[in-house]
Design an enzyme around this catalytic site. Structure first.
Site, short mmCIF file in Angstrom:
data_model
loop_
_atom_site.label_atom_id
_atom_site.label_comp_id
_atom_site.label_asym_id
_atom_site.label_seq_id
_atom_site.Cartn_x
_atom_site.Cartn_y
_atom_site.Cartn_z
N PHE A 72 0.82 -1.21 0.00
CA PHE A 72 0.00 0.00 0.00
C PHE A 72 0.86 1.26 0.00
O PHE A 72 0.53 2.25 -0.65
CB PHE A 72 -0.93 0.00 1.22
CG PHE A 72 -2.23 -0.71 0.98
CD1 PHE A 72 -3.13 -0.22 0.05
CD2 PHE A 72 -2.55 -1.87 1.65
CE1 PHE A 72 -4.34 -0.86 -0.19
CE2 PHE A 72 -3.75 -2.52 1.42
CZ PHE A 72 -4.64 -2.02 0.50
N TRP A 73 1.94 1.26 0.74
CA TRP A 73 2.81 2.44 0.82
C TRP A 73 3.47 2.73 -0.53
O TRP A 73 3.53 3.88 -0.97
CB TRP A 73 3.86 2.22 1.90
CG TRP A 73 4.87 3.34 2.00
CD1 TRP A 73 6.17 3.32 1.65
CD2 TRP A 73 4.62 4.66 2.48
NE1 TRP A 73 6.76 4.53 1.88
CE2 TRP A 73 5.82 5.38 2.39
CE3 TRP A 73 3.50 5.31 2.98
CZ2 TRP A 73 5.94 6.70 2.78
CZ3 TRP A 73 3.61 6.63 3.36
CH2 TRP A 73 4.82 7.31 3.26
N PHE A 91 0.91 4.16 -2.84
CA PHE A 91 0.61 5.55 -2.48
C PHE A 91 1.71 6.49 -2.93
O PHE A 91 1.46 7.59 -3.42
CB PHE A 91 0.40 5.65 -0.97
CG PHE A 91 0.22 7.06 -0.48
CD1 PHE A 91 -0.96 7.73 -0.68
CD2 PHE A 91 1.25 7.71 0.20
CE1 PHE A 91 -1.14 9.02 -0.22
CE2 PHE A 91 1.09 9.00 0.65
CZ PHE A 91 -0.11 9.66 0.44
N MET A 92 2.96 6.06 -2.76
CA MET A 92 4.09 6.91 -3.11
C MET A 92 4.24 7.10 -4.61
O MET A 92 4.78 8.11 -5.06
CB MET A 92 5.39 6.33 -2.55
CG MET A 92 5.40 6.19 -1.04
SD MET A 92 5.53 7.75 -0.20
CE MET A 92 7.28 8.02 -0.26
N HIS A 96 -29.57 62.85 -20.68
CA HIS A 96 -28.24 62.73 -20.06
C HIS A 96 -27.16 62.54 -21.13
O HIS A 96 -26.14 63.26 -21.13
CB HIS A 96 -28.26 61.52 -19.09
CG HIS A 96 -26.99 61.32 -18.35
ND1 HIS A 96 -26.82 61.68 -17.04
CD2 HIS A 96 -25.79 60.79 -18.73
CE1 HIS A 96 -25.60 61.38 -16.64
NE2 HIS A 96 -24.95 60.83 -17.65
N GLU A 97 -27.38 61.61 -22.06
CA GLU A 97 -26.38 61.35 -23.09
C GLU A 97 -26.31 62.50 -24.09
O GLU A 97 -25.22 62.81 -24.61
CB GLU A 97 -26.70 60.03 -23.80
CG GLU A 97 -26.72 58.81 -22.90
CD GLU A 97 -25.42 58.60 -22.15
OE1 GLU A 97 -24.36 59.05 -22.65
OE2 GLU A 97 -25.46 58.02 -21.05
N HIS A 140 -23.98 65.10 -22.70
CA HIS A 140 -22.57 64.74 -22.93
C HIS A 140 -22.15 65.09 -24.36
O HIS A 140 -21.08 65.68 -24.59
CB HIS A 140 -22.37 63.24 -22.70
CG HIS A 140 -22.36 62.83 -21.26
ND1 HIS A 140 -21.60 63.46 -20.31
CD2 HIS A 140 -23.01 61.82 -20.62
CE1 HIS A 140 -21.78 62.87 -19.15
NE2 HIS A 140 -22.63 61.87 -19.30
#
Length: 643
Positions: free
Chosen positions: A129-130, A133-134, A430-431, A434
């Site tokens: 198992f180790w 896993f590694m 508004h526009e 401008h």
């Protein structure tokens, strides 16, 4: 194949483990469940009473069958019983005298390898198992999850599979390409430079705003260079485990020594190259260890390496000074926003292998995209192609390209947004305010389009101004004109409706920012004089502009606020004067805008020419032509009505 072999090995270990457990624990128990245990004294009593006919002796275990009705009534399994005896020979003698049939099971052979396997199996299982896993990725990205490979570099090596991008695919930065071509030529023909005593730059740092093509230029260098090429991101060195970043730097340069001469490209180097000791509380953290190792690898005691490091960043202000000095990053290549000619060349590159109408003019597109970088221009062409496909067109036309520009500058149209007639009228006035002020004030950028169609996240309408040329300096009067144009939308609302809305929030923010820059940074205040007030201070780990060093007193701070307010009030009054004298023109343009939702710049010019030609344009002040030393964060020439 390796992955399949690992899985088969794991399954084999699991099967062997289950078989061993069954043999060790389950078999004896199953055999004993067929007999009921009685005491040894009861067994002897039944033997003396001739109630037993069959016995089987296995080591110290005695199994038999009883003919006693009394005992059989006590046993769950009928007549079978089990007991344990230490003196097997005595039992055999007594049973023989009573005429009992006795069988003795031969003892099992003690096979040494079976015993060894049984005793060592748990240990072997843990080791298996180790190892698995590694050597497995454990669901992590390839190369990033192996436990024993934390210190390995994540850089990708390009040998024969280099990117197909070349310098012909990069436009708008000719000077930068020449600088990089020289470095690549040194790797290809080093003798040409060594004859003159020149040495190769150890590091090349590419600086510039996001989207200007730094990574693309590095890919082009990889495509042009006839040497191995390593590519890695700056964030790939940083890990939660101490020492991993420095180990990866060492491993990267060790790998590069095997392929010399070669090029290493680190993208976003500011992830590991930030100024040391700049965090809250300082300290020697993992990032600083990584940076220290990088500094040593760049300019340590080993001068025999022929590896060139190319790095890219858009935050050169936060890099450590030791990283920027000659001997490490000898050459700094600035890749700035493209100018008019650069944008035209970039558009031509991205327009390759695409079908366009004959009326598409690249020079016009370049003029209408000031301030856009290479990534924006590439997105522009792509958006236009998508729009043409949406309309089932075979070629990309100028209409799709114009729409693509507006999608980039203001966002996509949102015609589905329901706006009441009153709010639509407020937005239109508004526009229009401008647009009229922008047309009246001299030196302002031409109005390209007015629209009351909602776009993007919060823009309910917008007035788009596009400059006719690239500009790097701006005068005081032009800045005042910009503020007046920004405030004109609020002025129009007040004149028509005797009330104001929240739609001018963005305009007010940009106008205030420009006025404060004029006072504190550009030295354009007659009252405070030619003084720069305040220094920005950026905490590297807490974000930008978190605080400001106030190198002035409270009295000066009050004077700054008063000057800013004075500029804003002056520009507001000028805008009010312009619009108040042109109420009928404002009404006319607004009615047309409400009807058509969009007015183009040429149509606006005709409307303005038809108006009273006798009125002279109004300027805020005589142009003093006082250019700033450096213009930063100047608002763009677009005014939005925000929701």
């Amino acid at each position: 194949m390796n992955r399949i072999a690992k899985n088969l090995g794991l399954y084999l270990i699991l099967v062997l483990g289950m078989m061993t457990l069954v043999n060790m624990f389950l078999t004896p128990e199953e055999a004993q469940k067929q007999y009921d245990e009685i005491s040894y004294s009861r067994f002897l009593k039944e033997l003396e009473a001739d109630n037993i006919r069959v016995l089987q002796i296995r080591n110290n275990t005695v199994q038999g069958e009883s003919t006693s009705a009394t005992l059989q009534g006590e046993l769950k399994n009928g007549k079978r019983f089990l007991t344990y005896g230490l003196d097997a020979s005595n039992i055999i003698d007594k049973a023989s005298l009573k005429g009992v049939t006795v069988t003795i099971e031969a003892p099992q052979k003690n096979v040494w390898w079976i015993n060894l396997l049984t005793s060592l199996f748990p240990t072997l299982l843990l080791i298996g198992f180790w190892v698995y896993f590694m050597n497995s990725n454990m669901g992590m990205p390839p190369g990033g999850g192996r436990v024993l490979s934390f210190g390995k570099s994540k850089a990708k090596l390009f040998l024969d599979n280099r990117p197909k991008v070349t310098f012909n695919d990069v436009a708008g930065c000719e000077e930068s390409k020449e600088e990089l071509k020289e470095v690549i030529e040194f790797l290809k023909t080093p003798d040409k430079f060594k004859k003159l005593g020149a040495r190769v730059p150890k590091g090349v740092l590419m600086l510039g705003p996001p989207g200007t093509g730094k990574t693309l230029l590095a890919r082009a260098a990889a495509g042009e260079a006839d040497v191995p090429f390593f590519s890695v991101s700056g964030s790939a060195f940083v890990e939660m485990f101490v020492g991993v970043g420095a180990a990866r730097v060492r491993d990267l340069f060790e790998q590069s020594k095997k392929f010399q001469p070669c090029i290493i490209f680190i993208d976003e180097i500011d992830a590991v190259g930030r100024h040391r000791g700049a965090g809250l509380g300082g300290g020697h953290d993992e990032r600083e260890q990584t940076l220290n190792q990088l500094l040593v690898e760049l300019d340590g005691f080993d001068d025999t390496t022929s590896t060139i490091l190319i790095a890219a960043t858009n935050r050169p202000d936060i890099l450590d000074p030791a990283l920027l000095r000659p001997g490490r990053f000898d050459r700094h290549i600035v890749i700035d926003r493209p100018d008019l000619k650069g944008r035209e060349e970039i558009l031509k590159v991205h327009m390759r292998n695409k079908n366009f109408d004959n009326n598409v003019d690249v020079s016009i597109l370049a003029k209408r995209t000031p301030g856009l970088v290479g990534a924006d221009l590439e997105n522009l062409i792509n958006e236009a192609a998508l729009l043409a496909a949406r309309h089932d067109k075979e070629n990309i036309g100028m209409d799709e390209l114009e729409e693509g520009i507006e999608r980039i500058l203001a966002g996509p149209e949102r015609k589905s947004r329901l706006i009441s007639e009153r709010e639509k009228k407020i937005i239109a006035y508004h526009e229009t305010g401008h647009a009229i002020v922008a047309k009246i004030l001299p030196g302002s950028d031409p109005v390209h389009k007015i629209s009351i169609i909602p776009r993007g996240h919060a823009a309910l309408g917008y007035t788009l101004q596009l400059p006719e040329e690239d500009r790097f300096l701006i005068s005081r009067s032009e800045l005042l004109n910009r503020i007046a144009i920004l405030l004109s939308g609020r002025v129009a609302e007040e004149l028509i409706f005797n009330d104001v809305t929240s739609g001018a929030a963005n305009d007010l923010e940009r106008a205030t920012q420009t006025a404060r820059q004029m006072v504190t940074q550009f030295g354009m205040s007659e009252k405070l004089g030619l003084v720069k007030l305040g220094n920005k201070r950026e905490e590297i780990f807490l974000g930008r502009d978190i605080s400001e060093d106030r190198n002035y007193s409270e009295e000066i701070a009050y004077a700054i606020d008063q000057e800013v307010k004075s500029i804003i009030d002056h520009c507001y009054s000028k805008s009010k004067e312009i619009l108040n004298n042109r109420r009928d023109l404002m009404d006319k343009i607004t009615n047309i805008l409400l009807e058509h939702e969009v007015i183009l710049g040429d149509d606006l010019d005709k409307l303005m020419k038809d108006y009273e030609a006798s009125k002279n344009p109004v300027t805020l002040e005589k142009d003093s032509s006082l250019p700033s030393d450096r213009i930063d964060n100047i608002p763009s020439s677009s005014t939005d009505f925000l929701a």
